[in-house]
Design an enzyme around this catalytic site. Structure first.
Site, short mmCIF file in Angstrom:
data_model
loop_
_atom_site.label_atom_id
_atom_site.label_comp_id
_atom_site.label_asym_id
_atom_site.label_seq_id
_atom_site.Cartn_x
_atom_site.Cartn_y
_atom_site.Cartn_z
N THR A 94 0.87 -1.18 0.00
CA THR A 94 0.00 0.00 0.00
C THR A 94 0.90 1.23 0.00
O THR A 94 1.63 1.46 0.98
CB THR A 94 -0.88 0.04 1.25
OG1 THR A 94 -1.67 -1.15 1.30
CG2 THR A 94 -1.80 1.26 1.24
N LYS A 169 -7.65 1.64 -3.01
CA LYS A 169 -7.30 1.20 -1.65
C LYS A 169 -7.41 2.36 -0.64
O LYS A 169 -8.01 2.22 0.43
CB LYS A 169 -5.87 0.64 -1.69
CG LYS A 169 -5.21 0.38 -0.36
CD LYS A 169 -5.69 -0.88 0.29
CE LYS A 169 -5.07 -1.05 1.67
NZ LYS A 169 -5.60 -2.16 2.40
N LYS A 244 -1.63 5.21 8.72
CA LYS A 244 -0.81 5.29 7.49
C LYS A 244 -1.70 5.52 6.27
O LYS A 244 -1.45 6.39 5.45
CB LYS A 244 -0.01 3.98 7.32
CG LYS A 244 0.74 3.91 6.00
CD LYS A 244 1.25 2.51 5.68
CE LYS A 244 1.59 2.43 4.19
NZ LYS A 244 2.00 1.12 3.73
P1 NAD Z 1 5.91 -5.66 7.42
O1 NAD Z 1 6.66 -4.50 7.96
O2 NAD Z 1 5.55 -6.80 8.32
O3 NAD Z 1 6.78 -6.31 6.19
C1 NAD Z 1 7.56 -5.58 5.30
C2 NAD Z 1 8.79 -6.42 4.98
O4 NAD Z 1 9.54 -5.75 3.98
C3 NAD Z 1 9.71 -6.62 6.19
O5 NAD Z 1 9.93 -8.01 6.38
C4 NAD Z 1 10.99 -5.89 5.80
O6 NAD Z 1 12.17 -6.52 6.29
C5 NAD Z 1 10.91 -5.97 4.27
N1 NAD Z 1 11.72 -4.96 3.60
C6 NAD Z 1 11.80 -3.62 3.83
N2 NAD Z 1 12.65 -3.05 2.96
C7 NAD Z 1 13.12 -4.05 2.17
C8 NAD Z 1 14.05 -4.08 1.08
N3 NAD Z 1 14.67 -2.98 0.64
N4 NAD Z 1 14.31 -5.29 0.50
C9 NAD Z 1 13.69 -6.41 0.93
N5 NAD Z 1 12.82 -6.44 1.97
C10 NAD Z 1 12.55 -5.26 2.57
O7 NAD Z 1 4.62 -5.07 6.70
P2 NAD Z 1 3.28 -5.87 6.29
O8 NAD Z 1 2.32 -5.83 7.41
O9 NAD Z 1 3.67 -7.17 5.67
O10 NAD Z 1 2.71 -4.87 5.17
C11 NAD Z 1 3.28 -4.80 3.87
C12 NAD Z 1 2.44 -3.86 3.02
O11 NAD Z 1 1.09 -4.35 2.98
C13 NAD Z 1 2.34 -2.43 3.59
O12 NAD Z 1 2.39 -1.53 2.53
C14 NAD Z 1 0.99 -2.42 4.30
O13 NAD Z 1 0.43 -1.12 4.35
C15 NAD Z 1 0.18 -3.33 3.41
N6 NAD Z 1 -0.95 -4.00 4.08
C16 NAD Z 1 -0.82 -4.54 5.32
C17 NAD Z 1 -1.91 -5.18 5.92
C18 NAD Z 1 -1.79 -5.79 7.29
O14 NAD Z 1 -2.82 -6.14 7.88
N7 NAD Z 1 -0.58 -5.98 7.82
C19 NAD Z 1 -3.14 -5.27 5.24
C20 NAD Z 1 -3.24 -4.74 3.96
C21 NAD Z 1 -2.13 -4.11 3.37
#
Ligand code: NAD
Length: 294
Positions: A94, A169, A244
């Site tokens: 997102t 979204k 966010k």
């Molecule tokens: P998270 O922080 O758990 O996971 C993000 C991952 O990306 C981490 O493991 C981090 O180490 C990795 N990362 C960061 N920079 C990186 C790079 N340069 N190279 C490789 N890996 C890298 O976040 P999440 O909860 O998995 O959310 C991910 C996305 O999905 C976000 O944009 C969030 O807004 C969206 N989202 C989350 C949810 C939810 O319920 N958690 C629901 C819908 C959408």
């Protein structure tokens, strides 16, 4: 068998990548976290040493990263210089609409097909393969993108061209934040007026105040047993995540000049909830703040 490079194995990405592996695809995973990579290996994926290595021979590249800056950096530094140009590039994070459009434009200038495909549904849906995807892409690319997303999806809807998946979204989540506050205010007022919460639910859920925040995710404990309100607002969709998305909506409203007075008020209220130390509570805990309980 498709060779999928999956970058970003956090709360959402780990389950999504695992579902691609379960569907029989070869998944080459990369994350900055060594623990996340170790878990990916246990789930039948191979771990790459870098994002550049992960995308080298990919047919499909999927990213699930925290925010726009991460997506821009990974695309510019690793994906666009190293992936084969016939690879399909799908960003499921997102992020802001401008970053999504910038990345898609740069990808297209180098001959790639690219899509923004953010998701609705939390970690439970990511693990179960039942996410809803909102896709921004060229019409002629959609069938192939849909096929690539299927192992992770309950529904896949094309919103329009690049950036419109992200637009859908943030508009949806702004509406959700506003409606959750509206439902919470109504319960807080009902309580002040001596009206029983369950009774108010029984009436409003059959009346014109009915909405998803009330009938599927009720912030008042009791009427909807599966809702986080019955688990001290643990789990679910974190207040910090809602904040966010509301910030993304307000930034977009500033850029376009769209009037979003209630979106702005929702951002301020969720900002207060997060500042009070409840970033990790479910977003329906806004009711407890309005009742003066947090
Ligand atoms: P998270 O922080 O758990 O996971 C993000 C991952 O990306 C981490 O493991 C981090 O180490 C990795 N990362 C960061 N920079 C990186 C790079 N340069 N190279 C490789 N890996 C890298 O976040 P999440 O909860 O998995 O959310 C991910 C996305 O999905 C976000 O944009 C969030 O807004 C969206 N989202 C989350 C949810 C939810 O319920 N958690 C629901 C819908 C959408």
């Amino acid at each position: 068998m498709t060779r999928i490079a999956f970058i970003g194995l956090g709360n959402m990405g780990s389950g999504m990548a695992a579902n691609q592996a379960k569907a029989g695809h070869e998944v080459v995973a990369f994350d900055l976290s060594a623990d996340a990579l170790a878990r990916a290996k246990e789930q039948g994926m191979s771990a790459a040493a870098s994002a550049a290595e992960a995308v080298k021979d990919a047919n499909v590249v999927i990213t699930m990263l925290p925010a726009g800056s991460h997506v821009r950096d990974v695309y510019m530094d690793a994906i666009l210089p190293n992936a084969p140009t016939d690879a399909l590039l799908i960003d499921c994070s997102t992020i802001d609409v401008d970053s999504a459009r910038t990345v898609a434009r740069d990808a297209s200038m180098r001959g790639f097909r690219a899509a923004d495909a953010p998701v609705s549904g939390g970690t439970a849906a990511a693990n179960a393969g039942s996410l809803t995807f909102m896709v921004g892409c060229r019409e002629q690319d959609f069938a192939e993108i849909e096929e690539a997303l299927k192992p992770m999806a309950k529904a896949i809807i094309r919103a329009g061209d690049s950036g419109t998946g992200q637009a859908a979204k943030i508009c949806n989540n702004m509406l959700l934040g506003i409606s959750m506050i509206g439902v919470s205010e109504a319960f807080a007022l009902a309580e002040g007026l001596g009206l029983d919460g369950q009774k108010f639910f029984d009436i409003a859920s059959q009346a014109s105040g009915q909405c998803w925040s009330l009938t599927s995710y009720c912030p008042w404990p009791g009427p909807v047993p599966a809702a986080p309100s019955n688990r001290d607002y643990e789990g679910g969709f974190a207040a910090a995540m809602m904040l966010k998305d509301l910030k993304l909506a307000q930034d977009a409203a500033d850029t376009t000049g769209a009037p979003t007075p209630l979106g702005g008020a929702a951002e301020a209220l969720y900002s207060e909830l997060v500042q009070r130390g409840y970033a990790n509570k479910d977003f329906s805990a806004i009711l407890q703040m309005l009742r003066g309980r947090l």
